[in-house]
Design an enzyme around this catalytic site. Sequence first.
Site, PDB file in Angstrom:
ATOM      1  CG  ASP A 121      -4.839  -1.999  -2.743  1.00  0.00           C
ATOM      2  OD1 ASP A 121      -5.702  -1.715  -3.606  1.00  0.00           O
ATOM      3  OD2 ASP A 121      -5.134  -2.279  -1.574  1.00  0.00           O
ATOM      4  CE1 TYR A 162      -1.792   0.725  -1.570  1.00  0.00           C
ATOM      5  CE2 TYR A 162      -0.403  -0.106   0.215  1.00  0.00           C
ATOM      6  CZ  TYR A 162      -1.654   0.219  -0.296  1.00  0.00           C
ATOM      7  OH  TYR A 162      -2.757   0.070   0.498  1.00  0.00           O
ATOM      8  CD  GLU A 207      -1.923   0.949   4.056  1.00  0.00           C
ATOM      9  OE1 GLU A 207      -1.630   0.070   3.228  1.00  0.00           O
ATOM     10  OE2 GLU A 207      -3.091   1.303   4.272  1.00  0.00           O
ATOM     11  CB  CYS A 222     -22.773  -5.616  -9.608  1.00  0.00           C
ATOM     12  SG  CYS A 222     -21.215  -6.266 -10.251  1.00  0.00           S
TER      13      CYS A 222
END
Length: 353
Positions: free
Chosen positions: A143, A125, A42, A202
């Site tokens: 994020d 975060y 991270e 999509c």
Amino acid sequence: MKPETFPVADRLLAWYDRHRRDLPWRSAPGEPADPYRVWLSEIMLQQTTVPAAAPYFCAFTERWPRVEDLAAASLDEVLVAWAGLGYYARARNLHKCARAVAEAHGGRFPDTESGLLDLPGVGAYTAAAVAAIAFDRPATVVDGNVERVVARLFAVEEPLPAVKPKLRALAATLTPRRRPGDYAQAMMDLGSGVCTPRRPKCMLCPLAEACAARAAGVADALPRKVAKADKPTRRGVAYWLTNPEGAVLLRRRAEDGLLGGMTEVPSTAWAEGAPPPESRWRGAAPAAAAWRPLPGIVRHTFSHFHLELGVVVARAGADWAAADGFWVPLDRLGDQALPSVMRKVVRHALAHV
Ligand code: SF4
């Protein structure tokens, strides 16, 4: 169907079970995550893409497999290993954090968001991401990817960055208590591979039925952003000084500020406006020598400005001692914590000398 009444987490987790990315820091399905690897990944992924971070992650974990190993390394070793990844304050905080975990927590990362937030270099975060992924806490991880998915799912029209708190609140309404770590990673994967900034796929999205932006035909345009001001350009001159043994003069930057603690080719100050005139860069040179400008410019972009550096070269006499800096043989430059901009300067100088 509206996202509020759609089983977002269930659909996303089912999709994740089939399509999860195989990443070097991820544990296998059903395996417990290693908090050290989650935290390290991270930190590396802040401001950096997955393909750029992955080789660094593998090199770090091979060399320092546990947080105690990283804590035992010197800051210099960590900065050299980090060189090229950018945002060097992260590397210094990474080292500080490893020491804090090793010394104050017996080598175990705190397992709550608030405990993680107390560690050096761990912001909201990262604390949420580590709490969720490493400890399966129902933390809301937000994020840029997640902001985009949520903005589209709820068709939020207000622009970033002011709308961030609203997107976070909406994201929190979706966070499940079951498998929150997998859910956080599923959101990241959806944002990076399906709900992409341009032309979201999509047709492949497990949330398509509930997506308000898709229904309204505005997915591509969301999230809206306030136009950023253009970055200024700073300019300077770098000094490539070699000695009769074929070593080059380098120096260490101050610990505080941009590229703090990293190694650099000496240069003038970097200032906005025209390049420094010859009289000024000659006056600021690290040695009185027959300086010769090289053709071309080294360009680099930082988060808040562009940089253009001219490079001038000279040879130092045998009796010249470096007052401010140290000599490094050209074949040992790889051992130095040279940030990307300085690697460009080195390449530029070597190509022309
Ligand atoms: Fe993104 Fe399209 Fe999925 Fe909506 S349907 S969340 S825009 S990929």
